[in-house]
Design a protein around this motif. Sequence first.
Motif, PDB file in Angstrom:
ATOM      1  N   ARG A   1       0.874  -1.175   0.000  1.00  0.00           N
ATOM      2  CA  ARG A   1       0.000   0.000   0.000  1.00  0.00           C
ATOM      3  C   ARG A   1       0.909   1.221   0.000  1.00  0.00           C
ATOM      4  O   ARG A   1       1.846   1.317   0.772  1.00  0.00           O
ATOM      5  CB  ARG A   1      -0.876   0.018   1.255  1.00  0.00           C
ATOM      6  CG  ARG A   1      -1.815   1.216   1.299  1.00  0.00           C
ATOM      7  CD  ARG A   1      -2.608   1.243   2.617  1.00  0.00           C
ATOM      8  NE  ARG A   1      -3.438   2.424   2.687  1.00  0.00           N
ATOM      9  CZ  ARG A   1      -3.039   3.596   3.158  1.00  0.00           C
ATOM     10  NH1 ARG A   1      -1.811   3.766   3.623  1.00  0.00           N
ATOM     11  NH2 ARG A   1      -3.863   4.637   3.174  1.00  0.00           N
ATOM     12  N   SER A   2       0.620   2.166  -0.897  1.00  0.00           N
ATOM     13  CA  SER A   2       1.483   3.349  -0.980  1.00  0.00           C
ATOM     14  C   SER A   2       0.774   4.635  -0.567  1.00  0.00           C
ATOM     15  O   SER A   2       1.349   5.703  -0.683  1.00  0.00           O
ATOM     16  CB  SER A   2       2.074   3.484  -2.387  1.00  0.00           C
ATOM     17  OG  SER A   2       1.066   3.553  -3.365  1.00  0.00           O
ATOM     18  N   GLY A   3      -0.476   4.542  -0.072  1.00  0.00           N
ATOM     19  CA  GLY A   3      -1.153   5.713   0.457  1.00  0.00           C
ATOM     20  C   GLY A   3      -2.590   5.831   0.002  1.00  0.00           C
ATOM     21  O   GLY A   3      -3.053   5.063  -0.833  1.00  0.00           O
ATOM     22  N   PRO A   4      -3.309   6.818   0.530  1.00  0.00           N
ATOM     23  CA  PRO A   4      -4.699   7.030   0.127  1.00  0.00           C
ATOM     24  C   PRO A   4      -4.783   7.580  -1.293  1.00  0.00           C
ATOM     25  O   PRO A   4      -3.911   8.337  -1.718  1.00  0.00           O
ATOM     26  CB  PRO A   4      -5.231   8.037   1.145  1.00  0.00           C
ATOM     27  CG  PRO A   4      -4.027   8.691   1.716  1.00  0.00           C
ATOM     28  CD  PRO A   4      -2.886   7.731   1.577  1.00  0.00           C
ATOM     29  N   ALA A   5      -5.830   7.179  -2.010  1.00  0.00           N
ATOM     30  CA  ALA A   5      -6.003   7.592  -3.404  1.00  0.00           C
ATOM     31  C   ALA A   5      -7.241   8.454  -3.603  1.00  0.00           C
ATOM     32  O   ALA A   5      -7.543   8.841  -4.723  1.00  0.00           O
ATOM     33  CB  ALA A   5      -6.071   6.367  -4.304  1.00  0.00           C
ATOM     34  N   GLY A   6      -7.992   8.737  -2.554  1.00  0.00           N
ATOM     35  CA  GLY A   6      -9.191   9.559  -2.695  1.00  0.00           C
ATOM     36  C   GLY A   6     -10.460   8.733  -2.663  1.00  0.00           C
ATOM     37  O   GLY A   6     -10.543   7.717  -1.977  1.00  0.00           O
ATOM     38  N   THR A   7     -11.438   9.180  -3.453  1.00  0.00           N
ATOM     39  CA  THR A   7     -12.735   8.517  -3.469  1.00  0.00           C
ATOM     40  C   THR A   7     -13.162   8.224  -4.901  1.00  0.00           C
ATOM     41  O   THR A   7     -12.637   8.804  -5.849  1.00  0.00           O
ATOM     42  CB  THR A   7     -13.818   9.402  -2.811  1.00  0.00           C
ATOM     43  OG1 THR A   7     -13.900  10.640  -3.528  1.00  0.00           O
ATOM     44  CG2 THR A   7     -13.495   9.676  -1.352  1.00  0.00           C
ATOM     45  N   VAL A   8     -14.126   7.321  -5.037  1.00  0.00           N
ATOM     46  CA  VAL A   8     -14.700   7.008  -6.337  1.00  0.00           C
ATOM     47  C   VAL A   8     -15.464   8.245  -6.815  1.00  0.00           C
ATOM     48  O   VAL A   8     -16.262   8.811  -6.064  1.00  0.00           O
ATOM     49  CB  VAL A   8     -15.645   5.792  -6.239  1.00  0.00           C
ATOM     50  CG1 VAL A   8     -16.334   5.533  -7.570  1.00  0.00           C
ATOM     51  CG2 VAL A   8     -14.884   4.559  -5.765  1.00  0.00           C
TER      52      VAL A   8
END
Length: 119
Positions: free
Chosen positions: A33-40
């Motif tokens: 895991r490399s971090g949060p990507a936001g939302t759909v």
Amino acid sequence: MTVYDEYVIAAVPTAPGAQTLDYWEYRAGAVRRSGPAGTVKDGDPVIDMAAVDWDALPALLERSARDLSVAKPSSRYVIVDPWMMDHVPCMRAYLSDEYGRGGYVLAGTDGQVKKVVSG
């Protein structure tokens, strides 16, 4: 998901049915895991990557090499995501040289080419 020659980066739901996404990276035989990507985004489907015809990828890459006429490619990658114009899942094979000349070949997740964009 973006597929490069040596690694893959994907925005993956944090749980089944979740609207939040995390980035996951596959590199050198390991996944992390490399971090949060936001939302759909509204209107964008979450793509079932198992439904993508990955066997069509070599032909798509060959088509990009042939139709985009990039003499000395310095960048090559494939993006699988909902197309911004109609929110339908697609594959785009990009090819460019060190000056940014090139383009992409757009295909459905079944590998059927829909458009070639160069310039």
